[in-house]
Motif scaffolding. Structure first.
Motif, PDB file in Angstrom:
ATOM      1  N   TRP A  42       0.841  -1.205   0.000  1.00 54.84           N
ATOM      2  CA  TRP A  42       0.000   0.000   0.000  1.00 54.84           C
ATOM      3  C   TRP A  42       0.872   1.250   0.000  1.00 54.84           C
ATOM      4  O   TRP A  42       0.625   2.224  -0.726  1.00 54.84           O
ATOM      5  N   PRO A  46       0.960   2.490  -4.190  1.00 56.45           N
ATOM      6  CA  PRO A  46      -0.477   2.755  -4.089  1.00 56.45           C
ATOM      7  C   PRO A  46      -1.071   3.189  -5.430  1.00 56.45           C
ATOM      8  O   PRO A  46      -0.421   3.908  -6.193  1.00 56.45           O
ATOM      9  N   ASP A  50      -6.055   3.911  -3.401  1.00 57.30           N
ATOM     10  CA  ASP A  50      -5.363   3.581  -2.145  1.00 57.30           C
ATOM     11  C   ASP A  50      -5.003   4.833  -1.342  1.00 57.30           C
ATOM     12  O   ASP A  50      -4.889   4.780  -0.114  1.00 57.30           O
ATOM     13  N   ALA A  74       0.539   7.322   1.789  1.00 60.53           N
ATOM     14  CA  ALA A  74       0.703   6.680   0.477  1.00 60.53           C
ATOM     15  C   ALA A  74       0.372   7.690  -0.616  1.00 60.53           C
ATOM     16  O   ALA A  74      -0.693   8.307  -0.601  1.00 60.53           O
TER      17      ALA A  74
END
Ligand code: ZN
Length: 235
Positions: A42, A46, A50, A74
């Motif tokens: 993540w 990402p 995300d 992220a």
């Protein structure tokens, strides 16, 4: 996801299914189809969706975040490079301007991007912080820096500082997850007053003190994670 488009009205046009459409016609996938990623993936890779996965607790008191709760940490590289440029290729510098940090108290010159009016937003923050009582000065002066074309420590990802959307306030009163004596992550600690955090959040900047991987001097412009901003005053 509608909040993402609304947060960047100058550059984003709309969502079209799984596609984010930019005002210049650029199209980017929102979901990369890789499903729910474990924390390391993540953070490292990402997709646009995300970036919004974790809710950001704007305005709340500073409490130790849950493990792996890093809302806003992220950043999709393609999205940010398209928005602000790639500093490694000289793409950020031409859109920088210089602002004066705490014009009455510090008069420190800092470089920030003009894209998305980030410089005007940071000037609004600076003006409000400048009016706080003197007891707040030690947290704010001197600011440790804004634009810096570098990667995040321990990674090959460009820092928010490389996009010129971030500021670090005074190092002396700050705490950072990597600053531990042993090999383990340092325990959560914060000395930055909530008054300072709330002024930044009001103007579109999230705070690294709300991350499990805490960085309490760090603020960055991420209005997609915050309530809608007031319009900038015309001047
Ligand atoms: Zn920082």
């Amino acid at each position: 996801m509608a909040g993402l488009v609304a947060a960047y009205p100058g550059v984003l046009e709309k969502l079209d299914g799984n596609t984010l459409v930019w005002r210049d016609g650029t199209r980017m996938p929102v979901d990369d189809g890789k499903g729910e990623k474990p924390f390391a993936a993540w953070l490292a890779d990402p997709d646009i969706e995300d970036m919004l996965r974790l809710p950001y607790p704007a305005g709340a008191p500073a409490t130790p975040p849950a493990p792996e709760s890093d809302p806003g940490r992220a950043r999709n590289a393609a999205f940010f490079e398209k928005m602000y440029g790639d500093c490694r290729k000289g793409g950020v510098k031409s859109r920088l301007t210089t602002i004066t940090w705490l014009p009455a108290k510090a008069r420190q010159k800092l470089q920030v991007t003009t894209v998305n009016s980030v410089s005007a937003r940071l000037e609004a923050v600076s003006k409000e912080l400048d009016a706080l009582p003197a007891e707040f000065d030690k947290y704010l002066i001197p600011a440790a820096g804004t634009y810096n074309c570098r990667v995040i420590a321990g990674t090959d990802r460009v820092s928010a500082h490389g996009f010129a959307i971030a500021i670090d306030i005074a190092v002396a009163q700050s705490d950072y997850w990597r600053w531990s004596k042993g090999s383990a992550q340092a325990a959560y600690r914060n000395r930055i007053p909530l008054e300072i955090v709330q002024i930044f959040e009001k103007h579109g900047f999230i705070w690294g003190g709300r991350w499990y991987h805490f960085d309490t001097m760090h603020f960055e412009y991420r209005p997609e994670l915050l309530p809608p901003l007031a319009p900038l005053p015309s001047r």
